[in-house]
Design a protein around this motif. Structure first.
Motif, mmCIF file in Angstrom:
data_model
loop_
_atom_site.group_PDB
_atom_site.id
_atom_site.type_symbol
_atom_site.label_atom_id
_atom_site.label_comp_id
_atom_site.label_asym_id
_atom_site.label_seq_id
_atom_site.Cartn_x
_atom_site.Cartn_y
_atom_site.Cartn_z
ATOM 1 N N THR A 143 2.800 -10.667 6.881
ATOM 2 C CA THR A 143 3.879 -11.396 6.259
ATOM 3 C C THR A 143 4.735 -10.165 5.702
ATOM 4 O O THR A 143 5.810 -10.797 5.789
ATOM 5 N N MET A 146 6.499 -8.486 8.583
ATOM 6 C CA MET A 146 7.328 -8.740 9.082
ATOM 7 C C MET A 146 7.859 -9.393 8.371
ATOM 8 O O MET A 146 8.676 -9.419 9.880
ATOM 9 N N LEU A 147 8.588 -10.276 7.599
ATOM 10 C CA LEU A 147 9.182 -10.458 6.770
ATOM 11 C C LEU A 147 9.539 -10.487 5.430
ATOM 12 O O LEU A 147 10.593 -10.599 4.855
ATOM 13 N N GLN A 296 5.395 2.333 14.138
ATOM 14 C CA GLN A 296 6.891 2.217 13.188
ATOM 15 C C GLN A 296 6.868 3.655 14.351
ATOM 16 O O GLN A 296 8.608 3.824 14.939
ATOM 17 N N GLU A 301 12.138 0.388 14.150
ATOM 18 C CA GLU A 301 12.148 -0.962 13.043
ATOM 19 C C GLU A 301 11.511 -2.234 13.749
ATOM 20 O O GLU A 301 10.602 -2.665 13.214
ATOM 21 N N ARG A 305 8.114 -4.256 12.729
ATOM 22 C CA ARG A 305 8.208 -6.322 12.709
ATOM 23 C C ARG A 305 7.596 -6.721 14.042
ATOM 24 O O ARG A 305 6.332 -7.621 13.284
ATOM 25 N N GLY A 308 3.664 -6.123 12.371
ATOM 26 C CA GLY A 308 3.222 -7.502 11.342
ATOM 27 C C GLY A 308 3.040 -8.780 11.525
ATOM 28 O O GLY A 308 2.396 -9.254 11.804
#
Length: 431
Positions: A143, A146-147, A296, A301, A305, A308
């Motif tokens: 997380t 990811m966020l 990455q 980017e 993500r 993640g």
């Protein structure tokens, strides 16, 4: 003599019969009962296969694959291929013995020798709890990538989601669906990264057959990581709880065991290719988080993500698989109610999450001990199942076990003994 009066039969009415026939006859677009049963069996198999596969594809699986790709390069392809073959040999035996007998592994253990199954359950529970703390930690790191959430907050929220799955009205169906969907998401996202990284596929294929370097230690490590501890029993126990057991389901049981390993192998292959494409281009990965670094570099980017999402999906499906299978080892299908099992699973996840929040991750020494427990359980459990297949036909419902499969399982079992010796060595080094 006069003829006896004949009783006049009333003309049968067809109104109710016609209506009943309409109700029983399959209308266009509706499934027949046979088709419905086949659909249910297929759904059960898919759920069991993905539970086994996603239980294996945890945070450790991702890190392990990345590190071995960096160290071996294209030659890692041979180790992957060899480990898949051994995994298939073991899972074919595990699923067949448990599925045909209709009994869980620890139940068979107690029938082979008094308290043997109980010892298996204790070992699995100890290892499962520690590794589940690591799985919760993996969801937190996922997380974060990811966020951008704090890992502890992400781990706590992920544990609540896992608890929600088991508290749902149709928990079994919910579990099957979430591991299927998240398993597919992991494979698709990693495949995309593999395509964008441009790996030398030809070189990898060549090394799968004619490796430039063979590392037996890496092969055994992969085997232990894929079927060690609770993982080897996850799909087979799920199959039993879904009501699919007995010699009449032999074909489905065998197909499910092989397919589950192939799903795990597919994820390993695409992750290997994704990392290989990056390192083959001369990129030096960040040693602090090599997998995130590779994703990455491959896709910017979006790649970060995507990493993640993959790590979070790997973590939460492993939380679900570890919790479900561990509790299945300490409960009985005949005497434990569904409500009690659900409460125990929820408590298991909650305790794992609380420990993670208190210490931040599974302590290194505990992970070493848990690895030893898993390493010891593997040859013990496989040995019990092979003994049942060989000597306890009464437990196999009269089924004649194939000698070729038993021989294949015995050869793989010897390798699990080597894994057990390896797993104990780190414990001895602590003292």
């Amino acid at each position: 003599m006069s003829k006896p009066p004949t009783k006049r039969l009333s003309k049968p009415t067809t109104r109710g019969t016609t209506t009943r026939r309409r109700q029983l006859s399959p209308a266009a677009g509706h499934k027949t009962p046979d088709n419905a049963m086949k659909t249910g069996t297929r759904s059960t198999l898919v759920g069991a296969m993905f539970l086994m596969a996603t239980s294996a594809i945890g945070p450790g699986f991702i890190t392990q694959t990345t590190l071995f790709t960096v160290s071996l390069g294209a030659a890692f392809a041979f180790a992957i291929a060899a480990s898949i073959l051994v995994d298939i040999a073991l899972q074919l035996n595990v699923w067949r013995v448990i599925g045909v007998s209709g009994r869980r592994a620890q139940e068979l253990g107690n029938l082979v020798a008094p308290r043997l199954g109980t010892a298996m359950a204790v070992l699995l529970f100890a290892g499962g709890l520690v590794f589940n703390i690591g799985n919760v930690a993996g969801t937190g790191l996922g997380t974060d990538a990811m966020l951008g959430l704090d890992p502890k907050l992400g781990g706590a929220l992920s544990a609540l989601i896992a608890i929600g799955v088991f508290l749902s009205k149709r928990a079994g169906l919910a579990m099957d669906r979430i591991v299927l969907v998240l398993g597919a998401v992991m494979i698709l996202l990693t495949t995309y990264i593999a395509i964008t990284s441009g790996p030398p596929v030809g070189q990898a294929l060549k090394n799968a057959v004619l490796p430039e370097q063979v590392d037996f230690l890496v092969i055994t490590t992969l085997i232990g990581g894929t079927i060690g501890g609770y993982i080897v029993y996850a799909g087979a126990h799920r199959l039993l709880d879904s009501g699919l057991s007995g010699p009449q389901h032999l074909r489905e049981i065998s197909r499910g065991s092989v397919t589950g390993i192939l799903i795990t192998g597919l994820m390993r292959v695409v992750l290997f290719l994704a990392i290989l494409g990056v390192v083959a281009g001369g990129v030096a990965l960040d040693p602090g988080n090599p997998t995130a670094s590779a994703f990455q570099h491959a896709a910017g980017e979006f790649g970060l993500r995507a990493f993640g999402v993959v790590l979070w999906a790997a973590g939460i499906t492993s939380v679900i698989g570890a919790s479900y299978t561990t509790v299945s080892f300490v409960t009985s299908r005949t005497t434990t109610s569904d409500r009690t099992r659900t409460v125990l699973v929820v408590l298991f996840i909650a305790v794992s999450a609380v420990i993670y929040l208190a210490v931040g991750t599974a302590p290194a020494k505990l992970l070493v001990f848990a690895g030893a427990f898993n390493g010891l359980l593997l040859p013990l459990g496989i040995g019990v199942l092979l003994w049942v297949a060989w000597r306890r036909r009464d437990l196999m419902r009269g089924y004649q076990y194939p000698r070729w499969l038993l021989s294949l399982g015995a050869a793989a079992w010897l390798l699990t003994i080597y894994l057990a010796v390896r797993s104990v060595k780190p414990v001895l080094e602590l003292f």
